[in-house]
Scaffold this motif. Structure first.
Motif, short mmCIF file in Angstrom:
data_model
loop_
_atom_site.label_atom_id
_atom_site.label_comp_id
_atom_site.label_asym_id
_atom_site.label_seq_id
_atom_site.Cartn_x
_atom_site.Cartn_y
_atom_site.Cartn_z
N GLU A 1 -53.39 31.35 17.44
CA GLU A 1 -54.26 31.80 16.36
C GLU A 1 -53.88 31.20 15.01
O GLU A 1 -54.74 30.74 14.25
N SER A 2 -52.59 31.18 14.69
CA SER A 2 -52.17 30.67 13.38
C SER A 2 -52.47 29.19 13.24
O SER A 2 -52.91 28.72 12.19
N LEU A 3 -52.27 28.43 14.33
CA LEU A 3 -52.55 26.99 14.28
C LEU A 3 -54.05 26.74 14.12
O LEU A 3 -54.46 25.87 13.33
N ILE A 4 -54.86 27.49 14.83
CA ILE A 4 -56.32 27.36 14.69
C ILE A 4 -56.72 27.64 13.24
O ILE A 4 -57.54 26.92 12.65
N LYS A 5 -56.13 28.68 12.66
CA LYS A 5 -56.47 29.07 11.29
C LYS A 5 -56.19 27.95 10.30
O LYS A 5 -57.07 27.55 9.53
N SER B 1 -58.21 24.52 11.20
CA SER B 1 -59.67 24.60 10.94
C SER B 1 -59.95 24.74 9.44
O SER B 1 -60.90 24.14 8.92
N ASN B 2 -59.13 25.51 8.73
CA ASN B 2 -59.33 25.64 7.29
C ASN B 2 -59.21 24.28 6.59
O ASN B 2 -60.01 23.95 5.70
N ALA B 3 -58.20 23.50 6.99
CA ALA B 3 -58.02 22.18 6.38
C ALA B 3 -59.20 21.26 6.69
O ALA B 3 -59.70 20.53 5.82
N ASP C 1 -67.53 24.68 19.52
CA ASP C 1 -68.01 26.03 19.20
C ASP C 1 -67.63 26.41 17.78
O ASP C 1 -68.46 26.86 16.98
N ILE C 2 -66.35 26.19 17.41
CA ILE C 2 -65.87 26.55 16.07
C ILE C 2 -66.50 25.65 15.00
O ILE C 2 -66.91 26.12 13.93
N LEU C 3 -66.58 24.34 15.29
CA LEU C 3 -67.10 23.38 14.31
C LEU C 3 -68.57 23.64 13.99
O LEU C 3 -68.95 23.74 12.82
#
Length: 1188
Positions: free
Chosen positions: A985-989, A992-994, A1035-1037
């Motif tokens: 979760e932390s890596l995704i956060k 993706s934010n960057a 999906d996230i993008l």
């Protein structure tokens, strides 16, 4: 101005650096706002309060100026008659924390002791229920308060004559059965009886109250005998369920009471306590109170006095001692006073029993018991006549016998230290004691799989400390050499840090108090508390410093040879060998003539630890002596021919005795390889038979499973080849070794065998590699790649065992070996070097291919080891090779490879990739052919250490800036898809934010990046390592809204391409996880109107699949997608509510026969054609053809 202490965290400063109580106002505010214990916020606020005060646990005296104010606030709140019961309990909890930090003995002095409080506290204590364990702090503080209130100077019976009106706080029923009709004296007596019978924390405070109460002149005659009789009766009736509070009460009364008042009960108490047999069994708490009671009964029997025969030291000034010359202590000679000439000391018969019990307690298994007995012996002996005291001291010394257990040694050392502190150990005993003290300082015995002796060595240091404080310099002078050498030996060579520090403290005390320890000041400043705390520093640095003083040199060496080379702990033996190496430079003749023969003789022992330590030590000493001999001018030979012959024959002897077999053989292999390495470095003359035996041992070590032994063998092999195999006469032997190792590297049965041979090929010297460079290089390149990669690059010959694809550790070793070969051979020497482009390109492409290894097994992504080794190798080659060998394509592949690894999911790999990429960009001299170099220099800082490469929030914003550069964006995007599409979760956060921040700031790059995303998906189609996270990434993008312009641009094929690729990826629906992961991406594409009907048809297929998880996921995701984007689809608006209801309320886990009709109903509402199975479609087509 801010306080620097407040600005620092607690962990940044030592615990004793606080200067004053800075949180006073905060604590007062917390006290003012105390909540009831039933309140939800009470626990959090109480924990915060306790945390603030606990900071002062090391410096509690800082609270003293404010204790009166803090207690006043709390007691004012407690005294309020209208206070809620829960709040009162909370206030007592707060008060207990102050008691814990400052100790009850100090706190009680600040407690109010007005008579008016006695009734209040007594009534409040009567209301408490001892069985309410959550409110024990209330009872504890009330008992403490009562202990100061009962010391009022008025007769207790007078307090009942003026009965005060009942307090409002006493309107509750009395819970603890202490009746209010009794007098106050009786009520207090009953409360003490009640609480000393509780086995909780309050019992110790009740014992303290009993000691204060029963020694009053108006109470002792009425209640003391009754109380003691009651306790004796209780313990005689039940010796199993012992009430420790009752024993503590007896001990406290004997401690605080007057001797005249207690003498009448002493014999009775001694008879009672010895009959209880509390010293038998394993209950150390009972035995501890037993010892306390017995010793205090002995003190009651004997008149208080300080023995006039005790040793009296003259000056106690440190400054005077330090200023005196070593032999100038004559003016302060200690005097031994003759025995008492006046009053005769009467020693009751009971004292013999007391002393016997205390001597027995010195042998107890409990540490606290031995400590209490030692102090008790010191106190009792101080009141005895000289003759009897001398017998007691003799009995204690007799305990220091090899026949006694280790507990007895510890107890005796503590007792002797206590006797010395009190001046009861006369100087004539030192001659007998010092040899025993030396034994205690080095006491270390094996007991099963553990060693005992740590506590004895610690207590022996305490003895030395006590001797330093007790005796005059002249009395200790004959033993200074032994004591100082012993203490320094323990201070630098003991295994345990507490023993090293204790010896250091004792040495410093001796230097200060006695002033006659050789070179004491210089050494004591070096062997301080912190420097001896690190074992390696003590062994290698401090010992080397002390060895410069000749008086200590030989004792240090002798201790290592006699006690440490055969130590049970392997790291200690290794440190011993290194320490002997350093000490050999200080005393080479002694080492060569005395120590080496001793070590050689010890190698015949059956003790594997001794043999291991001796071999290690001989290797280190040999290296040190040879190096020292060569540096001397003229050169000196310390090793005789006989000694060299013995060293040559050592390994052969071990081989003849089969010492390398079994479990002990593993230990012998590790020390032998170290010995061979040191002898090779020392260039010791070696015979052909000796070299053959060394090679045989190395060959056996290379194929062992132990990584440490293999590494040691490889290191030894490299030095052996460099030193001894360079002769022309060894050409055939060298050829045989290389052929055998190349054959061993092809072993496909055990991974560790291949690893050993590959690592050995990597350390070969240049003169052995060059004639066989093609064969060695081909072997290492082949084994650096997975079987599939090797086939693709044409390096795989014969068919290999399929299991070798999991051998990532072997491939990592091969990559490292290949790099070492490149470094060893270098870039000069024509075709037999890496100046030849063919060789260079082959190695370079192999390392680039190794960057693509992503092997997985039950340990996770083990391919990361290979990728990390490949990155380090590429960085080393690129920065060290001649620039003309580097082409633009090779450098570009290295840079983009590093960048991709710097944004992938494993922290360690990501950190290494980021650091190496940054260093490569800023390398001097500048690396040629780096594209967009100027822009890269702007993005990455010149100081690589200024970035925390292991932290995603630091690295991803840097690397996302590379997306603006087309030369690098594609590979960075590939790495980002792996990071954002995985599960952390932390890596995704952070990733993706960057990424989204960059896309929003640079919208002009979005179409290009989307096109590159399609290319990546197409290139890695059905490559599940890439496509699994790619599905989640899409999906996230798409859901982030950052690519909306591309999605809704009908001229841009991004949406259609992604839809086609998704269909191809999940074709057949065989992979459950992949199918379920793709649903999110399909649903996100629902917002594209031109695709909505096709996507709804696709999702309707998912709703009818056999997998329950897929159906549930499809229904949930479709519901969410229609709720968000239903207005842009072609779904009839009037059916939307019914569609959403059907999706949410249908149980999609039902059997497929029941689900599919509901699915078909949903298709009708969505205005799409219901899907049919392949068989049904074929049947319908056949029927249609028949109708025609």
């Amino acid at each position: 101005m801010s306080n620097p202490v407040e600005e620092c965290k607690d962990e940044d400063l030592p615990a004793n650096t606080l200067e004053h109580f800075t949180e006073l106002q905060q604590v007062l505010e917390m006290i003012e706002n105390i909540k009831s214990i039933a309140a939800r916020t009470f626990e959090r606020e109480f924990e915060q309060y306790a945390q603030v005060l606990s900071r002062y646990q090391e410096q509690p005296h800082l609270l003293d100026p404010h204790l009166e104010e803090l207690l006043g606030k709390l007691l004012q709140k407690i005294r309020r008659p209208d206070l809620d019961e829960g709040e009162r309990h909370g206030a007592f909890k707060y008060l207990y924390i102050i008691s814990k930090v400052r100790t009850y003995k100090v706190l009680v002095k600040f407690m109010p002791h007005e008579l008016s409080d006695l009734e209040f506290v007594l009534d409040l204590l009567s209301q408490q229920d001892p069985k309410e364990f959550e409110q024990w702090e209330t009872r504890y503080i009330l008992l403490l308060w009562m202990s100061i209130l009962v010391l009022n100077p008025f007769h207790m019976s007078r307090l009942d004559a003026y009965e005060t009106a009942p307090n409002d706080t006493t309107n509750c029923s009395r819970i603890n059965h202490v009746q209010s009709k009794n007098t106050k004296m009786e009520r207090i007596y009953e409360l003490i009886q009640l609480y000393v019978s509780c086995n909780d924390t309050c019992s110790s405070m009740a014992a303290y109250l009993a000691a204060k109460y029963f020694i009053r002149s108006d109470i002792k005659d009425l209640y003391l005998a009754r109380f003691l009789d009651w306790i004796m009766e209780q313990h005689q009736a039940d010796t199993v369920n012992v009430k420790f509070g009752q024993l503590a009460a007896v001990a406290a009364i004997l401690k605080h009471g007057k001797r005249e008042d207690l003498q009448h009960y002493a014999d009775k108490l001694l008879q009672w306590i010895t009959s209880c047999q509390y010293k038998e069994g394993n209950d150390f708490l009972k035995y501890k109170y037993y010892v306390k009671i017995v010793q205090r009964i002995g003190l009651v029997h004997l008149k208080p006095r300080i023995a006039s025969w005790r040793y009296k030291r003259g000056t106690r000034s440190l400054a005077t001692n330090l200023s005196q010359a070593v032999g100038a202590g004559g003016e302060s000679v200690a005097l031994e006073v003759s025995p008492e000439e006046g009053e005769e000391i009467i020693v009751p018969d009971a004292i013999e029993e007391v002393i016997e019990e205390l001597l027995q307690a010195l042998r107890s298994g409990g540490n606290d018991i031995r400590w209490s007995a030692a102090k008790g012996l010191g106190r009792v002996t101080n009141r005895l006549p000289k003759e009897l005291a001398d017998e007691v001291i003799g009995s204690v010394i007799d305990i220091l016998s090899p026949l006694e257990p280790h507990e007895a040694w510890h107890g005796a050392c503590l007792a002797l230290a206590e006797l010395a502190k009190r001046g009861l150990l006369l100087p004539h005993r030192l001659e007998e004691l010092v040899p025993l003290l030396m034994q205690a300082l080095f006491y270390d015995e094996m007991k099963g799989y553990m060693s005992v002796g740590q506590h004895i060595r610690d207590s022996a240091c305490y003895m030395c400390w006590a001797f330093a404080r007790a005796y005059n310099p002249d009395d200790v002078k004959p033993f200074v050499q032994k004591i100082s050498s012993g203490l320094l030996t323990v201070a630098v060579f003991d295994r345990e840090v507490n023993c090293r520090r204790a010896a250091s403290a004792a040495f410093q005390e001796s230097v200060g108090r006695l002033g006659n320890f050789p070179f004491g000041i210089e050494i004591s400043t070096t062997t301080d508390f912190y420097s001896v705390g690190i074992r390696q520093n003590s062994y290698l640095n401090i010992s080397d410093y002390i060895a410069q003083f000749e008086v200590y040199r030989e004792p240090l060496i002798s201790h290592l040879v006699q006690h440490k080379v055969n130590h049970w702990d392997s790291p200690i033996r290794e440190l011993t060998a290194k320490a002997l190496h350093k000490l050999s430079l200080k005393e080479p003749e002694y080492m060569a003539a005395v120590v080496l023969p001793q070590l050689l003789a010890k190698t015949d022992t059956i003790d594997i630890n001794c043999r291991h330590g001796c071999v290690l030590a001989m290797g280190e000493i040999t290296l040190a002596l040879r190096n020292l001999g060569k540096k001397s001018d003229p050169p000196v030979t310390y090793l005789s021919n006989q000694r060299i012959v013995e060293l040559n024959e050592l390994i052969k002897t071990f081989l003849d005795k089969n010492c390398y077999r079994g479990m002990s053989g593993e230990l012998m292999k590790s020390c032998t390889t170290n010995f061979i390495k040191n002898c090779s470095l020392a260039k010791l003359e070696a015979t052909t038979e000796c070299l053959a035996s060394w090679q045989k041992v190395i060959d056996s070590c290379l194929i062992t499973k132990s990584t440490s032994i293999r590494d040691s063998a490889v290191e030894a092999f490299g030095e052996l080849c460099t030193t001894y195999y360079c002769l022309d006469t060894r050409h055939e032997e060298n050829e045989a070794i290389i052929k055998a190792y190349l054959l061993g590297a092809d072993n496909d049965l055990e991974e560790h065998i291949r690893m050993g041979y590959i690592a050995a090929l990597g350390v070969l010297p240049s003169f052995m590699i060059r004639p066989h460079l093609p064969a060695i290089m081909d072997s290492l390149v082949k084994h650096s790649l997975t079987p599939l990669q090797a086939v693709m690059v044409g390096e795989m010959g014969d068919r290999e065992n399929i299991q070798t694809y999991r051998w990532s550790e072997a491939r990592t070793e091969s990559v490292r070996a290949l790099t070492k070969v490149v470094k060893t051979v270098g870039y000069g020497g024509g075709s037999y070097s890496f100046a030849e482009p063919t060789n260079f390109i082959k190695v370079f492409k192999c390392l680039l291919k190794a960057l693509d290894e992503y092997t997985l097994d039950n340990r996770g992504d083990i391919g990361a080891w290979v990728r990390e080794a490949a990155m380090l190798s590429l960085y080393e080659i690129v920065t060290q090779c001649p620039p003309d060998l580097l082409t633009s394509g090779l450098v570009q592949q290295v840079v983009v490879g590093f960048m991709q690894q710097a944004v992938e999911k494993i922290d360690r790999t990501r950190g290494l990739g980021g650091r190496l990429c940054c260093q490569l960009i800023h390398h001097q001299p500048r690396i040629p052919h780096i594209r967009e170099h100027s822009k890269l220099l702007e993005i990455f800082p010149a100081d690589a250490d200024s970035v925390l490469w292991l932290f995603a929030d630091h690295t991803f914003p840097l690397f996302c800036q590379l997306l603006a550069l087309p030369d690098y964006s594609k590979r960075v995007l590939l790495g980002l898809s792996a990071s954002i599409g995985q599960l952390t979760e932390s890596l995704i956060k952070y990733a993706s934010n960057a990424l989204f921040q960059f896309l929003r700031s640079n919208p002009e790059t979005v179409p290009r990046l989307c096109a590159e995303m399609v290319q990546l998906f197409e290139e890695h189609l059905w490559n599940e390592r890439v496509t699994y996270p790619m599905l989640s990434f899409l999906d996230i993008l798409i859901g982030s809204g950052t690519v909306e312009l591309v999605l809704h641009d009908e001229a841009n094929p991004f949406a259609e391409d992604i839809y086609k690729l998704l269909n191809l990826e999940v074709k057949g629906y065989k992979k459950l996880y992949k199918t379920a992961s793709s649903i999110g991406a399909f649903c996100q594409l629902l917002q594209v109107p031109r695709l909505s009907r096709r996507i709804l048809s696709k999702l309707s297929v998912f709703l009818g699949l056999q997998h329950v998880h897929v159906r549930k996921t499809a229904a949930t995701k479709l519901y969410e997608a229609l709720a968000l984007h239903g207005d842009v689809t072609e779904v009839p608006e009037e059916n939307m509510d019914e569609i959403l209801t059907l999706l949410s309320e249908t149980d999609w886990t039902m059997p497929l026969v029941e689900v599919r009709p509901l699915r078909n109903q949903l298709c009708q509402l969505l205005d799409i054609k219901a899907p049919v199975s392949g068989a049904a479609a074929a049947a319908a087509l056949q029927q249609a053809n028949a109708d025609k």
